[in-house]
Design a protein around this motif. Structure first.
Motif, PDB file in Angstrom:
ATOM      1  N   LEU B 146       0.763  -1.293   0.060  1.00  0.00           N
ATOM      2  CA  LEU B 146       0.044  -0.111   0.072  1.00  0.00           C
ATOM      3  C   LEU B 146       0.858   1.135  -0.059  1.00  0.00           C
ATOM      4  O   LEU B 146       0.366   2.487  -0.240  1.00  0.00           O
ATOM      5  N   GLN B 148       3.208   2.569  -1.941  1.00  0.00           N
ATOM      6  CA  GLN B 148       3.013   3.270  -3.141  1.00  0.00           C
ATOM      7  C   GLN B 148       1.822   4.047  -3.301  1.00  0.00           C
ATOM      8  O   GLN B 148       1.852   5.325  -3.783  1.00  0.00           O
ATOM      9  N   VAL B 149       0.550   3.641  -2.971  1.00  0.00           N
ATOM     10  CA  VAL B 149      -0.681   4.446  -2.737  1.00  0.00           C
ATOM     11  C   VAL B 149      -0.591   5.449  -1.773  1.00  0.00           C
ATOM     12  O   VAL B 149      -1.211   6.676  -1.962  1.00  0.00           O
ATOM     13  N   GLN B 150      -0.229   5.370  -0.871  1.00  0.00           N
ATOM     14  CA  GLN B 150      -0.171   6.299   0.271  1.00  0.00           C
ATOM     15  C   GLN B 150       0.835   7.407  -0.012  1.00  0.00           C
ATOM     16  O   GLN B 150       0.467   8.441   0.657  1.00  0.00           O
ATOM     17  N   ARG B 152       0.669   8.922  -2.781  1.00  0.00           N
ATOM     18  CA  ARG B 152      -0.194   9.635  -3.685  1.00  0.00           C
ATOM     19  C   ARG B 152      -0.915  10.965  -3.183  1.00  0.00           C
ATOM     20  O   ARG B 152      -1.558  10.917  -2.132  1.00  0.00           O
ATOM     21  N   GLN B 153      -0.930  11.876  -4.025  1.00  0.00           N
ATOM     22  CA  GLN B 153      -1.457  13.170  -3.310  1.00  0.00           C
ATOM     23  C   GLN B 153      -3.085  12.873  -3.535  1.00  0.00           C
ATOM     24  O   GLN B 153      -3.361  12.194  -4.518  1.00  0.00           O
ATOM     25  N   PRO B 154      -3.831  13.619  -2.570  1.00  0.00           N
ATOM     26  CA  PRO B 154      -5.560  13.523  -2.615  1.00  0.00           C
ATOM     27  C   PRO B 154      -5.811  13.754  -4.180  1.00  0.00           C
ATOM     28  O   PRO B 154      -5.371  14.996  -4.677  1.00  0.00           O
ATOM     29  N   PHE B 155      -6.589  12.997  -4.741  1.00  0.00           N
ATOM     30  CA  PHE B 155      -7.255  13.123  -6.024  1.00  0.00           C
ATOM     31  C   PHE B 155      -8.742  13.251  -6.290  1.00  0.00           C
ATOM     32  O   PHE B 155      -9.299  13.370  -7.206  1.00  0.00           O
ATOM     33  N   HIS B 156      -9.483  13.339  -5.086  1.00  0.00           N
ATOM     34  CA  HIS B 156     -10.858  13.482  -5.245  1.00  0.00           C
ATOM     35  C   HIS B 156     -11.402  14.917  -5.621  1.00  0.00           C
ATOM     36  O   HIS B 156     -10.464  15.899  -5.657  1.00  0.00           O
ATOM     37  N   ARG B 157     -12.394  14.997  -6.438  1.00  0.00           N
ATOM     38  CA  ARG B 157     -12.849  16.161  -7.384  1.00  0.00           C
ATOM     39  C   ARG B 157     -13.341  17.169  -6.369  1.00  0.00           C
ATOM     40  O   ARG B 157     -14.290  16.937  -5.548  1.00  0.00           O
ATOM     41  N   PRO B 158     -12.896  18.445  -6.751  1.00  0.00           N
ATOM     42  CA  PRO B 158     -13.436  19.607  -5.682  1.00  0.00           C
ATOM     43  C   PRO B 158     -14.812  19.939  -6.217  1.00  0.00           C
ATOM     44  O   PRO B 158     -15.131  19.629  -7.361  1.00  0.00           O
ATOM     45  N   VAL B 159     -15.768  20.516  -5.212  1.00  0.00           N
ATOM     46  CA  VAL B 159     -16.965  20.989  -5.712  1.00  0.00           C
ATOM     47  C   VAL B 159     -17.319  22.376  -5.451  1.00  0.00           C
ATOM     48  O   VAL B 159     -18.276  22.754  -5.789  1.00  0.00           O
TER      49      VAL B 159
END
Lengths: 536, 160
Positions: B146, B148-150, B152-159
């Motif tokens: 895990l 490698q994934v940890q 990663r920068q947050p990539f959830h979509r801004p609203v």
């Protein structure tokens, strides 16, 4: 027919009814919940017997038409490529669900604004966030904080489910491609919690958890709600919601398991019968005041039916996987969750990892997909596949379309003579493109993880687990059935709290959101009870 | 195939019973290599009939067996169970091709009974017990995967 009077009548003891009952119990009102099914007995669940896989094809089948229990109602689903999966009993569909328990994303509440399709919800993620947290605490959720696909949250998580051998090969596949994966938020307790014992890897989550580790509503909310005084009555099937001359709900007529016709009066009626059962009940509750069905002046009761179309993709590996042991869920990927128009569709999907398969399912899957033959090659082919498979499903967002409907079948009735629902559903072109994208990407992942053979299927025909959209919420009474806090526009003492009030479906399993919404609506009711504005 | 009488109280007539056993043996034949019976074994076939007696499965199974026998009569002028091994294979494979829903029902019933028979389950190295109450062990896994994934920068979509 004599009628008692109660403060609140909740119809349906599944995910949302249970949460509502528990939340309202602190008001000390007289609350009665009528449930057409029975209270479950975990000692009788399939995993306590050697025939446990076979029982998933009969009395624990997820399709009510196949299961055909007295507590079920039939559904005419001939005009739908996706068949309904549900369960009628205390706990409702959570008795059979796999327990995948993600939240919606903030973007899921703003689909129209962001992508120009469907509609925005009248509420947002931040309004639901405290109720997600409360629901996760009540249910007991395994997982891990820090998922970069989500905003940081306030969840209280138990240690994640084991990755096992299946997780190892799949994580290698995701990592080789540089794609996101994360331990699933799953309503399965990995250690003792709230008087329940932790998961022991029975591997039979989809046929009821005999251990009680899976957070079905009968073992999470109901014991607390009943101890707090909620009166839960089983084998009580509601025939119709009654109304008075002013159009307000007055209670319900129902049939007991012994066939007695009864009536109950209530000051408030809450409908929690899922995205099929709720429109069925409302459309069966016609009156001079509501000639097209209760709360249906918009004509939208029963319209905009959404499932999550599922694609199933599995690979065979040289390495051993987890086979029959362990919870079905372990990881998810949301690499393809948000809209990217270059993919040829809008919105997106979650890849939900599935661990492995027990022997009967291995054989049946291998036969159906041409990997195991009839005849002399059967045994060698079975042994190559058994304990050497793992894969995933793509849970695709389904957009609301008014032609996807729940109506009342003109002929079909349940065992009490109550008219049964009919569904008409068409898989959209957007969904088809999304499903194919999911199959293609999952195939790449499995091959990158070392799969020697990959096979797939979409849509999963008996995959209608998620029933949404058929009594949608909104601020405009001409475009929605309930308002932004779950009260029917047409009937000020009628509330709807199940998946039917969803405006859009998101690309994740809905139970956490269904229950968070029920808790949110319950809080709205309590606030308005306190200042005497509930019926304004 | 011997022609013994179906068990007392049986839900199939004699022809259906023998047809079922013969078809089950075509789907899953005995294996000397693994020391296990075919699905037409008497005990397994009895379980198939028992499991078929739920909902509308039994009449559908009987209809499938009748169809199979009609195909056998048409191709070889004989009852399916009385044909030679090769003839049964040929008719059964044609049945699978031409009657996929009926064949799928037969497959489902055969596999759900065959793969819980003690002899078969033992040959797979599984314990002869239900999952509950002992459960199973699952390795916790390699969580270093895990990392490698940890990163990663947050990539959830801004609203907005």
């Amino acid at each position: 027919m004599s009628a008692e009077t109660v403060d609140v009548l909740i119809i349906g003891a599944g995910a949302s009814g249970a949460a509502m009952a528990w939340s309202l119990a602190e008001t000390k009102m007289h609350i009665v919940c009528l449930e057409q099914g029975a209270l479950m007995n975990p000692l009788a669940y399939p995993s306590t017997g050697r025939d446990w896989e076979a029982r998933s094809t009969s009395d624990f089948n997820s399709n009510p038409n196949v299961r055909g229990l007295k507590t079920d109602y039939p559904i005419n689903e001939e005009n739908s490529p996706i068949k309904v999966a549900n369960f009628n009993g205390v706990g409702g569909g959570t008795v059979l669900y796999a327990g995948h328990f993600p939240r919606f994303h903030p973007s899921d509440f703003r689909v129209k604004s962001l992508d120009g399709v469907a509609d925005d919800w009248p509420i947002d993620y931040n309004q639901l966030a405290p109720y997600y947290a409360e629901n996760e605490k009540m249910t007991g959720v395994a997982g891990m904080n820090g998922d970069p696909a989500y905003p940081s949250d306030n969840a209280q998580r138990l240690p994640p489910l084991p990755l096992g051998e299946s997780g190892k090969v799949l994580a290698k596949g995701f990592n080789a491609l540089g794609w996101h994966w994360w331990p699933s938020d799953t309503a399965i307790i990995t250690e003792d919690y709230d008087g329940r014992a932790g998961c022991i890897n029975l591997g039979a989550c989809g046929a009821g958890c005999a251990q009680g580790a899976k957070g079905s509503a009968d073992v999470t909310y109901w014991p607390h709600a009943q101890r707090a005084g909620v009166d839960l009555r089983t084998r009580c099937r509601v025939r119709e919601i009654t109304v008075g001359p002013d159009g307000m709900a007055t209670g319900a007529r129902y049939v007991t398991g012994a066939g007695e016709e009864k009536e109950i009066k209530a000051h408030v009626v809450v409908v929690a019968c899922n995205g099929i059962g709720t429109p069925r009940l409302l459309l069966n509750s016609k009156s001079p005041q509501h000639p097209d069905g209760l709360a249906n002046s918009s004509g939208l009761v029963g319209k905009n039916l959404m499932f999550h179309p599922y694609a199933w993709i599995q690979g065979m590996f040289e390495e051993a996987t987890d086979g029959f042991a362990g919870p079905h869920k372990l990881m998810r990927s949301q690499e393809f969750y948000e809209t990217d128009e270059s993919r040829g569709y809008v919105r997106g999907y979650t890849l939900e990892i599935q661990r492995g398969m027990p022997p009967v399912r291995t054989a049946h899957t291998g036969l159906r997909h041409g990997r195991i033959p009839w005849g002399s090659g059967h045994h060698d082919a079975f042994r190559r596949m058994f304990n050497h498979c793992t894969g995933m499903v793509a849970v695709c967002e389904d957009l609301p379309e008014e032609h996807n409907t729940v109506t009342i079948d003109p002929v079909l009735k349940d065992s009490d003579g109550i008219p049964a629902p009919k569904i008409d559903y068409t898989l959209s072109e957007n969904s088809k493109r999304m499903l194919q994208h999911g199959v293609d990407r999952a195939t790449e992942i499995l091959k990158a993880g070392g799969a020697t053979d990959v096979y797939s299927e979409w849509p999963i025909p008996y995959g209608g687990w998620h029933l949404m959209g058929t009594a949608r919420m909104g601020k405009d009474p001409s475009r929605s059935v309930v308002n932004e806090w779950g009260r029917a526009h047409d009937c000020k003492n009628l509330f709807i709290i199940d998946g039917s009030i969803f405006v859009t479906s998101a690309g994740v399993n809905p139970t956490n959101t269904i229950q968070a919404l029920a808790l949110y609506v319950a809080d709205q009711m309590k606030q308005r009870l306190a200042n005497a504005t509930l019926f304004d | 195939m011997t022609r013994e009488t179906p068990p007392a109280g049986h839900l199939l007539n004699e022809t259906e019973w023998h047809t079922l056993r013969a078809l089950a043996d075509v789907i899953v034949p005995p294996s000397e290599k693994y020391g296990i019976p075919g699905a037409g074994d008497e005990a397994i076939a009895k379980t198939i009939v028992k499991d078929a007696n739920y909902g509308d499965k039994l009449p559908r199974l009987i209809a499938a067996l009748d169809t199979l026998n009609a195909m056998a009569e048409g191709a070889h002028r004989g009852e399916f169970a009385m044909l030679s091994h090769d003839q049964r294979q040929s008719v059964a494979f044609a049945f699978r091709e031409e009657q996929p829903a009926a064949a799928s029902l037969a497959e489902q019933l055969v596999t759900q009974c065959y793969y819980r028979d003690d002899r078969v389950v033992s040959s797979l190295g599984m314990e002869l017990r239900p999952p509950m109450p002992a459960g199973y062990k699952v390795d916790n896994g390699d969580w270093s995967l895990l990392e490698q994934v940890q990163k990663r920068q947050p990539f959830h979509r801004p609203v907005g």
